[in-house]
Motif scaffolding. Sequence first.
Motif, PDB file in Angstrom:
ATOM      1  N   ASN A 109       0.825  -1.206   0.000  1.00  0.00           N
ATOM      2  CA  ASN A 109       0.000   0.000   0.000  1.00  0.00           C
ATOM      3  C   ASN A 109       0.862   1.259   0.000  1.00  0.00           C
ATOM      4  O   ASN A 109       0.508   2.263  -0.613  1.00  0.00           O
ATOM      5  N   MET A 110       2.016   1.195   0.686  1.00  0.00           N
ATOM      6  CA  MET A 110       2.908   2.349   0.720  1.00  0.00           C
ATOM      7  C   MET A 110       3.478   2.670  -0.661  1.00  0.00           C
ATOM      8  O   MET A 110       3.404   3.829  -1.117  1.00  0.00           O
ATOM      9  N   PRO A 111       4.038   1.679  -1.417  1.00  0.00           N
ATOM     10  CA  PRO A 111       4.489   2.008  -2.777  1.00  0.00           C
ATOM     11  C   PRO A 111       3.374   2.510  -3.667  1.00  0.00           C
ATOM     12  O   PRO A 111       3.600   3.428  -4.477  1.00  0.00           O
ATOM     13  N   LEU A 112       2.178   1.930  -3.542  1.00  0.00           N
ATOM     14  CA  LEU A 112       1.058   2.406  -4.355  1.00  0.00           C
ATOM     15  C   LEU A 112       0.726   3.854  -4.024  1.00  0.00           C
ATOM     16  O   LEU A 112       0.503   4.683  -4.914  1.00  0.00           O
ATOM     17  N   LEU A 113       0.673   4.172  -2.729  1.00  0.00           N
ATOM     18  CA  LEU A 113       0.354   5.535  -2.310  1.00  0.00           C
ATOM     19  C   LEU A 113       1.434   6.509  -2.757  1.00  0.00           C
ATOM     20  O   LEU A 113       1.133   7.584  -3.305  1.00  0.00           O
ATOM     21  N   VAL A 114       2.706   6.113  -2.553  1.00  0.00           N
ATOM     22  CA  VAL A 114       3.814   6.999  -2.930  1.00  0.00           C
ATOM     23  C   VAL A 114       3.839   7.204  -4.440  1.00  0.00           C
ATOM     24  O   VAL A 114       4.005   8.333  -4.931  1.00  0.00           O
ATOM     25  N   CYS A 115       3.651   6.129  -5.186  1.00  0.00           N
ATOM     26  CA  CYS A 115       3.662   6.230  -6.652  1.00  0.00           C
ATOM     27  C   CYS A 115       2.514   7.108  -7.143  1.00  0.00           C
ATOM     28  O   CYS A 115       2.694   7.953  -8.027  1.00  0.00           O
ATOM     29  N   MET A 134      10.834   9.963 -19.219  1.00  0.00           N
ATOM     30  CA  MET A 134      11.166   8.610 -18.774  1.00  0.00           C
ATOM     31  C   MET A 134      10.768   8.392 -17.315  1.00  0.00           C
ATOM     32  O   MET A 134      10.345   7.292 -16.935  1.00  0.00           O
ATOM     33  N   ALA A 135      10.903   9.443 -16.508  1.00  0.00           N
ATOM     34  CA  ALA A 135      10.506   9.302 -15.101  1.00  0.00           C
ATOM     35  C   ALA A 135       9.011   9.029 -14.988  1.00  0.00           C
ATOM     36  O   ALA A 135       8.575   8.184 -14.200  1.00  0.00           O
ATOM     37  N   ASP A 136       8.220   9.754 -15.801  1.00  0.00           N
ATOM     38  CA  ASP A 136       6.774   9.531 -15.794  1.00  0.00           C
ATOM     39  C   ASP A 136       6.443   8.117 -16.270  1.00  0.00           C
ATOM     40  O   ASP A 136       5.601   7.430 -15.676  1.00  0.00           O
ATOM     41  N   MET A 137       7.132   7.651 -17.311  1.00  0.00           N
ATOM     42  CA  MET A 137       6.893   6.303 -17.822  1.00  0.00           C
ATOM     43  C   MET A 137       7.281   5.246 -16.793  1.00  0.00           C
ATOM     44  O   MET A 137       6.572   4.260 -16.582  1.00  0.00           O
ATOM     45  N   GLU A 138       8.410   5.459 -16.105  1.00  0.00           N
ATOM     46  CA  GLU A 138       8.852   4.488 -15.104  1.00  0.00           C
ATOM     47  C   GLU A 138       7.941   4.500 -13.879  1.00  0.00           C
ATOM     48  O   GLU A 138       7.710   3.456 -13.263  1.00  0.00           O
ATOM     49  N   LEU A 139       7.410   5.670 -13.536  1.00  0.00           N
ATOM     50  CA  LEU A 139       6.453   5.733 -12.423  1.00  0.00           C
ATOM     51  C   LEU A 139       5.185   4.943 -12.765  1.00  0.00           C
ATOM     52  O   LEU A 139       4.666   4.174 -11.930  1.00  0.00           O
ATOM     53  N   LYS A 140       4.691   5.120 -13.986  1.00  0.00           N
ATOM     54  CA  LYS A 140       3.514   4.358 -14.393  1.00  0.00           C
ATOM     55  C   LYS A 140       3.827   2.867 -14.476  1.00  0.00           C
ATOM     56  O   LYS A 140       2.996   2.029 -14.110  1.00  0.00           O
ATOM     57  N   LYS A 141       5.037   2.555 -14.939  1.00  0.00           N
ATOM     58  CA  LYS A 141       5.439   1.152 -14.983  1.00  0.00           C
ATOM     59  C   LYS A 141       5.546   0.579 -13.576  1.00  0.00           C
ATOM     60  O   LYS A 141       5.150  -0.564 -13.320  1.00  0.00           O
ATOM     61  N   GLU A 142       6.073   1.388 -12.649  1.00  0.00           N
ATOM     62  CA  GLU A 142       6.154   0.937 -11.253  1.00  0.00           C
ATOM     63  C   GLU A 142       4.760   0.719 -10.673  1.00  0.00           C
ATOM     64  O   GLU A 142       4.536  -0.237  -9.914  1.00  0.00           O
ATOM     65  N   CYS A 144       2.148  -0.217 -12.403  1.00  0.00           N
ATOM     66  CA  CYS A 144       1.679  -1.482 -12.986  1.00  0.00           C
ATOM     67  C   CYS A 144       2.353  -2.673 -12.310  1.00  0.00           C
ATOM     68  O   CYS A 144       1.706  -3.697 -12.028  1.00  0.00           O
ATOM     69  N   VAL A 145       3.673  -2.560 -12.044  1.00  0.00           N
ATOM     70  CA  VAL A 145       4.396  -3.655 -11.384  1.00  0.00           C
ATOM     71  C   VAL A 145       3.847  -3.890  -9.982  1.00  0.00           C
ATOM     72  O   VAL A 145       3.646  -5.033  -9.557  1.00  0.00           O
ATOM     73  N   THR A 146       3.566  -2.801  -9.267  1.00  0.00           N
ATOM     74  CA  THR A 146       3.020  -2.944  -7.911  1.00  0.00           C
ATOM     75  C   THR A 146       1.634  -3.579  -7.943  1.00  0.00           C
ATOM     76  O   THR A 146       1.320  -4.447  -7.117  1.00  0.00           O
ATOM     77  N   GLU A 147       0.808  -3.154  -8.904  1.00  0.00           N
ATOM     78  CA  GLU A 147      -0.521  -3.764  -9.034  1.00  0.00           C
ATOM     79  C   GLU A 147      -0.406  -5.246  -9.386  1.00  0.00           C
ATOM     80  O   GLU A 147      -1.157  -6.085  -8.861  1.00  0.00           O
ATOM     81  N   ALA A 148       0.536  -5.583 -10.291  1.00  0.00           N
ATOM     82  CA  ALA A 148       0.728  -6.992 -10.656  1.00  0.00           C
ATOM     83  C   ALA A 148       1.209  -7.800  -9.461  1.00  0.00           C
ATOM     84  O   ALA A 148       0.744  -8.930  -9.221  1.00  0.00           O
ATOM     85  N   ASN A 149       2.139  -7.229  -8.678  1.00  0.00           N
ATOM     86  CA  ASN A 149       2.603  -7.916  -7.467  1.00  0.00           C
ATOM     87  C   ASN A 149       1.469  -8.106  -6.471  1.00  0.00           C
ATOM     88  O   ASN A 149       1.345  -9.163  -5.829  1.00  0.00           O
ATOM     89  N   LEU A 256       9.833  -5.149  -7.448  1.00  0.00           N
ATOM     90  CA  LEU A 256       9.483  -3.792  -7.042  1.00  0.00           C
ATOM     91  C   LEU A 256      10.733  -2.995  -6.690  1.00  0.00           C
ATOM     92  O   LEU A 256      10.843  -1.799  -7.011  1.00  0.00           O
ATOM     93  N   ARG A 257      11.700  -3.663  -6.025  1.00  0.00           N
ATOM     94  CA  ARG A 257      12.926  -2.958  -5.666  1.00  0.00           C
ATOM     95  C   ARG A 257      13.700  -2.535  -6.914  1.00  0.00           C
ATOM     96  O   ARG A 257      14.210  -1.411  -7.000  1.00  0.00           O
ATOM     97  N   ALA A 258      13.772  -3.456  -7.904  1.00  0.00           N
ATOM     98  CA  ALA A 258      14.471  -3.115  -9.147  1.00  0.00           C
ATOM     99  C   ALA A 258      13.772  -1.968  -9.873  1.00  0.00           C
ATOM    100  O   ALA A 258      14.419  -1.031 -10.359  1.00  0.00           O
TER     101      ALA A 258
END
Length: 426
Positions: A109-115, A134-142, A144-149, A256-258
Motif C-alpha cells: 500500500n505504501m508504494p502504491l500511495l507513494v507512486c 522517462m521518469a513519468d513512464m517508469e512511475l507508471k510502470k512501477e 503497474c508492477v506494484t498492481e501486478a505484485n 518492485l525494488r528493481a
Amino acid sequence: MQSVVTFEKPIPHLSLPDWDARLYGLQVTADTRRADAFDLRHSAHQLRNETRIKTDWDSYHNNNRLSARIYEIEQWKSTIEDLLTRIDREMNLLKEEKASTERELEQLNMPLLVCSECLSNRDGKRSTELTYDMADMELKKELCVTEANKKLLIDRCQSTWEKINRLESVKFKLQLDLNDKTEALTIDKNMLSLDKDCANITYKTDSLKTPKRMITGEQWLQKVEANRQMAQDELQDTLRLRESLFVARERARNTLRAQTDVTNYMLRRRIYETQRARNELDWQKMKMEENMDKLATELKVMGEQFADKVNALKLAETRLETRGYRPGIELASDEADLGLKEEVRNLRETIRQLQEKLDCGKSTYNALEDASIKIAIDLADKNQSLEVDTRALEMRAALEPKKLKGTDKNLVLASMKDEVPKITEC
C-alpha cells in the motif's frame, strides 16, 4: 393220601433249556452293552481330546489373528498420528507463510500511495514541463508492477486459504479414522483379554450374522491406503505451495525494488537534465539582459544622434528657406546653396537610416524582452518542476529499505532471520 399239600403259581414254568437259553441271552446282552459302553467311552474320550485340541488351537489362532490385527491397527494408528502431526505442523507453517504474505501485501500500500502521489504531484507541473518523460513512464510502470505484485500475492493468499481448508478437511477425515481405529483397538484388546472362564460371556442371538456396514479386508486396506495417500499428496502440495509463497514474496519484493531503483534513477536523471536546462536558461537570461542593457544604451545614443541630426536638418532647411528670400540677382545658385542642398539631402538620408536603425533596434529590444520574458517563465516552470521532482524523490525515500549492518545483514541475506531466537531482556 398226601401229607403235605403243595401249591404252584398259576403261571407257565420254564424248562431248564429255556432257563439256560435265557441266561445265555442275558450274558450276551451284558457283553454287548459293555462293549457298546467301552466303544462309547473310547469315542467320547477321543472326541473330547479332538474337540479340546481343536478348540485350543482355534482359540490360539484367533488370539494370534487378533494380536496381528491389533498390531496392524496400531501401526496404521501410528502412521495416521504421524500424518496428523505433520498436517498440524504444515498448517501452522502455511498460516505463517500466509501471514507473511498478507503483511507483504499490506506493505504494498505504501508504494502504491507513494507512486500515486508522485504521479499526482508531477502532473501539477506547468506549461512545457508537463511532458511524458522517462521518469513519468517508469512511475507508471512501477504502478503497474506494484498492481501486478499485489494481484499475484492476493492469488497466492487465496490459494493458501483454499489449501488450509483442504488440510482441515483431510485432518477431519484422518481424525475420524484415528478415532475409529482407537475404538477398534479398545474392542480388539478387550476381546483378546477374554477367555472361556470370564464372567461376562453369554450366548448371543444370531452371532454369525454379517453387519450391513462390514467391508472386506482388502477394501479396508484400500481405504486406509487411500487416506494415507491423500494426506501425503496434500502435504507434498502444501510444501510446494509454501515454497511458491516464499518465491512470490521474494520475486515481488525484488521486482518492485528493481523498478524502484530504475524509477529513482530516472527521477534523478530528470532532475539533472532539468537543472542543466535551468542553468542554461539562467546563462541565456543573463546574456540576454546584458545585450538588452547594451542595446538600450546604444538606442539611447542613437536617439541622441537622431535628435542631433534632426536639429542639423532643421538648421540646414532654415538656411535654405531663408536664403530663398534674397533680393534681385543675389538669388543665385552659389556654392553655399549647392552645399546646403547636399547637406539637407545627406541629413535626410542619415535621418532615414538612423530611423530605420532605431526601429530595428527597438524591435530587436522588444524581441529580446519577449524572449527574456519567455525564458523567465520557462525558468520559473523549470524551478517549479525541480521542486516537484525533488519532492517526489524525497517522498520515495520511504520506499528505501532500512540498511542493515553486520550480523543482521548476513541473517537477511541468508534468509535465517526467523531461525535465530530472539534475546529477551530480563
